[in-house]
Design an enzyme around this catalytic site. Structure first.
Site, short mmCIF file in Angstrom:
data_model
loop_
_atom_site.label_atom_id
_atom_site.label_comp_id
_atom_site.label_asym_id
_atom_site.label_seq_id
_atom_site.Cartn_x
_atom_site.Cartn_y
_atom_site.Cartn_z
N HIS A 24 0.83 -1.22 0.00
CA HIS A 24 0.00 0.00 0.00
C HIS A 24 0.86 1.26 0.00
O HIS A 24 0.52 2.24 0.66
CB HIS A 24 -0.95 0.01 1.21
CG HIS A 24 -2.07 -0.98 1.09
ND1 HIS A 24 -3.23 -0.70 0.41
CD2 HIS A 24 -2.19 -2.27 1.52
CE1 HIS A 24 -4.04 -1.76 0.46
NE2 HIS A 24 -3.42 -2.73 1.11
N ASP A 38 -0.84 -4.96 5.92
CA ASP A 38 -1.84 -5.82 5.27
C ASP A 38 -1.54 -5.99 3.79
O ASP A 38 -0.85 -5.17 3.18
CB ASP A 38 -3.24 -5.23 5.44
CG ASP A 38 -3.32 -3.83 4.88
OD1 ASP A 38 -2.36 -3.04 5.09
OD2 ASP A 38 -4.33 -3.51 4.21
N GLU A 39 -2.07 -7.06 3.25
CA GLU A 39 -2.14 -7.28 1.80
C GLU A 39 -0.81 -7.05 1.08
O GLU A 39 -0.73 -6.33 0.10
CB GLU A 39 -3.20 -6.36 1.18
CG GLU A 39 -4.59 -6.63 1.72
CD GLU A 39 -5.66 -5.74 1.07
OE1 GLU A 39 -6.68 -6.31 0.64
OE2 GLU A 39 -5.47 -4.52 0.99
N VAL A 40 0.23 -7.66 1.59
CA VAL A 40 1.52 -7.55 0.91
C VAL A 40 1.59 -8.59 -0.20
O VAL A 40 1.51 -9.79 0.04
CB VAL A 40 2.69 -7.77 1.90
CG1 VAL A 40 4.03 -7.61 1.18
CG2 VAL A 40 2.58 -6.81 3.08
#
Lengths: 524, 524
Positions: A260, A320-322
């Site tokens: 992100h 998050d969401e790597v």
């Protein structure tokens, strides 16, 4: 503000039926407005005992004062400002009368609200913390109602109150859309009206970097939507923090890495991982580059600034969401993986990065919160890490696992309010029981609260407030009131009146159902 | 305003990329902002030919004037007001400059927009009708853009334009929630910016009766949410109609019967059918009582008033969702059914009522629109009835049937905008092809247009505007532009800019996607 314990004797208004039609002929026939015995109180206090004795309040003679015994007096700016604010909420809707101090007060007049701060530490000049007690002025203002002659009235009663969970937050996302400071302040006001006490400021993300860093001004110069009109200056950030402080709200900033971070890369060369297409760089970039010393030098300086700018004891570090694709494509990363003996397990690389980051932030004496993937991916975490559970499916078993591992946790999974649908979806948020997972009493105690999240893909200042409120109010009551407060019919009636109160205070909170408010929203 | 044919030479601005970020990293990766060759035009005109010649507009020297040959001049109030409005739209966002009429105009200055009304009937003082031509001032204003120095600029071009469908409407529901007049007027302004030309005012329904009838004042006195604060007075209604007229918008009022009339019964005794529980009246009421002469006396007087108050040539008579249960429970109705030889077919009773109603309304010289059930239930209709198709499933086959029976029709089924979800649902509205049903060319010609419906269960002045706009803009282009205009990528880019233009004009139109506008919404 530690006024709680000394503030036991206050008064309850039995909310009248005004503001709602009694036959909702269209939908949800099970939710019919029936005046609640708790009037318009929202969130419901822990204990409420009502009497029939009603008292009148005159705008010319009523005052809010410091009790003699109070630990905080006229020098407490925070309290004095709160008195003014709540005087305005109570009398603001009424026609202004000339103040006539010599007018005789009748025997049923309520002349004074005494505020008695019992704690030696009044927190007048400090910042709220996770252990702060809560203001009761909002409760008092919710007890005042207009009788049929327009007289401000309150019923004598006894309340004792405290929140079930200490961490009650709203997440706003100022990266996908920039929110002008005014929109953030308005939202803080409404949070206070709902006894939320944490503003989780998801300030930067892939699309834009509106935080103006003194140390790295290029981050917003290059990474904001616009370097002048779409940034939060140091003065803006200070204003948000002070506005929140005066309302007992903590500002927890989030600087999400290593994913992100597309917008970070625009103003900080070599921060992001160059992705490869075959043997050549593709020109695109992935997560933060975890193999360069320069990355950690940057993070050290950056988070030193953040720890100074944001006074709260916690920083949200994201995680998050790597996506591992870009790392996998990059030959330097591959080489590093071999050297470190990570094999093909990129979670180990993520863990490598996060552990170094946690060390950096720990050195600033801040605590940190991370999204659940960091825990899921087996990153070695310090025992005082707060894990933020957000993934919708399986969140109960996640709560079990996180607390079984001994971590303090915050729940957001059932409260993604950016998802919308026709109808009364507040009921779904309301019916959540945060501790409804398998675990010991000790585990349950590790749940310090939750947050309603309003991600910004489809939200900006044009629609934020009506989309968030009063839907987030459902979360407010779930996190404040006792576990047993689950009567949706009673909640519907109180929330309908609470929503009309927000509208009367000038807030465009959307309706729950076919209905009306005595004072409709004017600011079209 | 019949300016269309004489207004062929106007100018096109190539919208610059401002207002949108170029990497929408999050969702809908197929919709990436790419400047459209049609700039920010919305809805897209029928023919646009662009030149590279750019001209500048100065707020001090530019004027909008009547062409010498124009059929309407300075005495046409409607035009003069439109000139001011569009001057404000074009220059309003810019810093006000002192007017300096003596300043020299440069060779690339555009000094004048001449409006040439070619029709002998200028409609300056009349009301718009289904055959009215359309204003091009909105198009002109959409062509003006700010160059990088803030100069108002326009590119020379040729446009010829006309709408594909004559009836392009928005339905607002002021019964489930009362909408203050100001909210209605704001919505009319935005409708004009999107070339909608019909405001379908679903003014009363079950929950409340806000229309103040001169003939039957008790209807709102008893049936409105509040008889003073939640009603539309005759002056309010006039204001709405005039505000709409000045923007080329028809006001089609709907007074839905025999169902959806609970609120009517409060102020008009014996109008509704008493429902029975066994052999006794249950105390509740059903649809309008079709067996009493008093019902038709009432309707005659009521619709006489309505036909005078609302100048439009059409009245919407509703007729949807009539439940037969209450009729079936009532012994007097049962007896009447026998006498009339209707057997057990309550559709015949409905037909009996509707036919009498249509006769009553026909006597006022108005045309009428009815919801599709009236057609579906086999009610005998006059050939000039307009049938409004709204039921979502099977709407194509419904369109086939209605037009095969020779009726003019309006489509709303795919455009129920009160249904909401996360994401770009405007695409679904945009992709609808109204003539995509089985039928002859003659049948297709009977489709005069459509309406986007914003039913009011969950909508009032707090959330109406951001929830409706720019989602309804998708419907606007579908109904205005050529059938072939279906490129969603191009539409996305133009609509993104159009939405930012609405925001710049002070309208809280919500965002489509992660993005920003040069001038964000201020009125939080």
């Amino acid at each position: 503000m530690n006024s709680l314990l000394g503030f036991t004797f206050i008064l309850l208004a039995l909310g009248s039926c005004r503001g709602l039609q009694d036959n909702d002929v269209d939908k949800e026939p099970d939710l019919v407005f029936q005046p609640s015995k708790y009037g318009s109180l929202w969130p419901l206090p822990q204990n409420v005992q009502i009497s029939d004795v009603s008292l009148k309040l005159s705008s010319s003679s009523f005052s809010i004062t410091d009790a003699k015994e109070s630990g905080a007096g006229a020098s407490c700016g925070l309290l004095q400002l709160a008195y003014r604010r709540y005087y305005e909420y109570i009398f603001g809707g009424a026609k202004k009368q000339k103040v006539n101090r010599s007018a005789r007060a009748g025997p049923t007049d309520l002349l004074e609200l005494q505020v008695w701060i019992t704690s030696p530490d009044s927190e007048c000049d400090g910042y709220p913390s996770v252990s702060s007690d809560e203001s009761c002025l909002e409760t008092f203002s919710q007890l005042v109602f207009e009788d049929e002659y327009g007289t401000k009235t309150i019923n004598s009663t006894v309340i004792s109150d405290f929140p079930r969970f200490a961490h009650r937050g709203i997440l706003l996302d100022t990266s996908r859309h920039f929110l002008p400071v005014k929109a953030i302040l308005t939202n803080l006001e409404i949070m206070a009206m709902n006894k939320f006490n944490v503003f989780h400021w998801h300030i930067v993300d892939d699309p834009s970097f509106p935080y103006l860093s003194r140390t790295f001004p290029n981050l917003s110069q290059k990474g904001a939507y616009h370097p002048y009109t779409h940034v939060y200056t140091p003065a803006d950030v200070k204003m948000v923090i002070e506005f929140a402080r005066l309302r007992g709200i903590r500002v927890v900033s989030e600087f999400d890495t290593p994913g992100h971070t597309q917008s970070w890369g625009k103003g900080q060369t070599d921060l992001l991982t160059p992705c490869y297409s075959g043997s050549k760089p593709s020109g695109t970039f992935g997560p933060v580059n975890p193999i360069l010393n320069s990355t950690y030098d940057f993070m050290t300086q950056f988070f030193k600034e953040i720890s100074e700018v944001f006074p709260d004891a916690y920083i949200h570090l994201g995680g998050d969401e790597v996506s591992f694709e870009c790392w996998q494509s990059n030959p330097d990363i591959q080489k590093f993986m071999e050297q470190q003996g990570f094999g093909k397990d990129y979670r180990k690389l993520e863990s490598f990065y996060i552990q170094k980051l946690l060390d950096i932030v720990a050195a600033t004496n801040k605590g940190y919160i991370i999204w659940q993937e960091v825990f899921d991916n087996g990153v070695k975490l310090k025992p005082d890490t707060v894990v933020h559970v957000w993934i919708g499916s399986g969140s109960n078993s996640e709560m079990s696992k996180v607390t079984a591992a001994g971590f303090t946790t915050i729940l957001s999974a059932p409260w993604y309010l950016d998802y919308i649908s026709i109808g009364q979806d507040w009921l779904n948020y309301y019916k959540v029981e945060p501790l409804n997972f398998n675990g010991t009493e000790e585990q349950k105690k590790l749940v310090i609260g939750g947050e309603a999240c309003m991600w910004g893909e489809y939200v900006d200042a044009t629609n934020l407030i009506p989309r968030l409120w009063p839907r987030a109010s459902a979360v407010a009551e779930r996190l404040w009131s006792a576990k047993e407060v689950t009567d949706t019919g009673d909640a519907f009636s109180r929330l309908s009146l609470h929503r009309c109160r927000l509208v009367e205070r000038g807030i465009p909170a959307e309706p729950l159902t076919p209905s009306f408010c005595l004072h409709e929203y004017k600011g079209v």
